[in-house]
Design a protein around this motif. Structure first.
Motif, short mmCIF file in Angstrom:
data_model
loop_
_atom_site.label_atom_id
_atom_site.label_comp_id
_atom_site.label_asym_id
_atom_site.label_seq_id
_atom_site.Cartn_x
_atom_site.Cartn_y
_atom_site.Cartn_z
N GLN A 148 0.82 -1.21 0.00
CA GLN A 148 0.00 0.00 0.00
C GLN A 148 0.86 1.26 0.00
N MET A 151 2.06 1.58 -3.55
CA MET A 151 0.92 1.99 -4.37
C MET A 151 0.62 3.47 -4.18
N GLN A 155 0.72 6.29 -6.98
CA GLN A 155 -0.50 7.03 -7.26
C GLN A 155 -0.33 8.53 -7.08
N CYS A 160 -2.04 3.82 -10.63
CA CYS A 160 -1.29 2.57 -10.47
C CYS A 160 -2.27 1.45 -10.19
N GLN A 162 -2.69 -2.67 -9.33
CA GLN A 162 -2.04 -3.92 -8.93
C GLN A 162 -2.60 -5.05 -9.78
#
Length: 272
Positions: A148, A151, A155, A160, A162
């Motif tokens: 996270q 990510m 972002q 982005c 996954q």
């Protein structure tokens, strides 16, 4: 761990590393003081620092000692040698993030002597202006908290997603290589405008803004691109005449084949 307290290193200080670092700083997610880069070319280190206002260091060992997240930002063919150089220096708590096309997590694990805290990302250069598109896949050893965090970092410079690792080749073919397709499309639109009588600067600006606006409509309305196309296509009008010309010349087929060809090339890099 939070982004504001995370130190980030780039092994390799080329175009993609510079775009990512510059994007992270421009988005105010991190400061230049949190980012370090090392490249065996002094000119690349200098260019990185000048373009991002982040730090360059004099060795891979120094970068590893200062960084919690370490991006491997070298060409795929150089990754085995880089991994051999750094594997004994890495700490278990550090996360390794590869942006090398076609190099799998299992290959990275092998190159790095069993390192498990591994992430693969396929970004693209528009992250420099906060409009990147990236795909991310993690190894089993990566915690949800770390996933996270990365990510969130990606972002901050765009979108982005996954995805399972097996789909990263498709991400490479679509969004990784995609900016080049779009640049060529903008150039072609501009050429068309010049052919029709517009000054070059005006034509290029109108072409780029048209692509930007159309993309924003797709993202913000949530409508299918075909619906949006139909909304501006009047019976017997100018737009349908232009669309018919694109169809006659295989526009959609060419775009599809470009993504498929780039995807296949990414797969070939993996096999090699």
């Amino acid at each position: 761990m939070s982004i504001t307290s995370t130190t980030i290193g780039f092994l390799g200080a080329g175009q993609m590393a510079t775009a990512l670092a510059g994007g992270f700083i421009s988005s105010n997610s991190v400061s230049g003081d949190q980012i370090f880069a090392y490249d065996h070319l002094e000119v690349a280190r200098k260019r990185f620092s000048e373009n991002t206002r982040a730090n360059s260091v004099d060795s891979a060992a120094e970068l590893i000692q200062k960084s919690q997240l370490i991006f491997l930002a070298v060409k795929p063919q150089h990754l085995p040698d880089l991994a051999k150089e750094i594997s004994s220096l890495l700490k278990p708590e550090q996360t390794i993030i590869s942006i090398a096309a076609g190099v799998t997590l299992s290959q990275l694990n092998l190159f790095l002597d069993g390192k498990e805290n591994l992430i693969r990302i396929m970004p693209n250069t528009p992250c420099l202006v906060g409009e990147g598109a990236a795909g991310l896949a993690t190894a089993a050893g990566v915690s949800e908290e770390t996933t996270q965090l990365v990510m969130q970092l990606m972002q901050s410079v765009g979108s982005c997603e996954q995805v399972p690792e097996k789909l990263l080749d498709a991400v490479t073919g679509l969004s990784g290589s995609g900016p080049a397709y779009v640049f060529q499309f903008i150039e072609a639109l501009s050429d068309g405008g010049v052919f029709a009588g517009l000054p070059r600067a005006t034509a290029t600006k109108l072409a780029a803004q048209t692509v930007l606006g159309a993309a924003k409509m797709v993202l913000e309305t949530g409508q299918h691109p075909g619906e949006l196309k139909d909304a501006v296509t009047s019976p017997g009008g100018t737009t349908i005449a232009g669309l018919a010309a694109l169809e006659r010349n295989g526009f959609r087929s060419a775009a599809i084949e470009a993504v498929v060809a780039a995807t296949k090339r990414s797969q070939e890099l993996c096999e090699n």
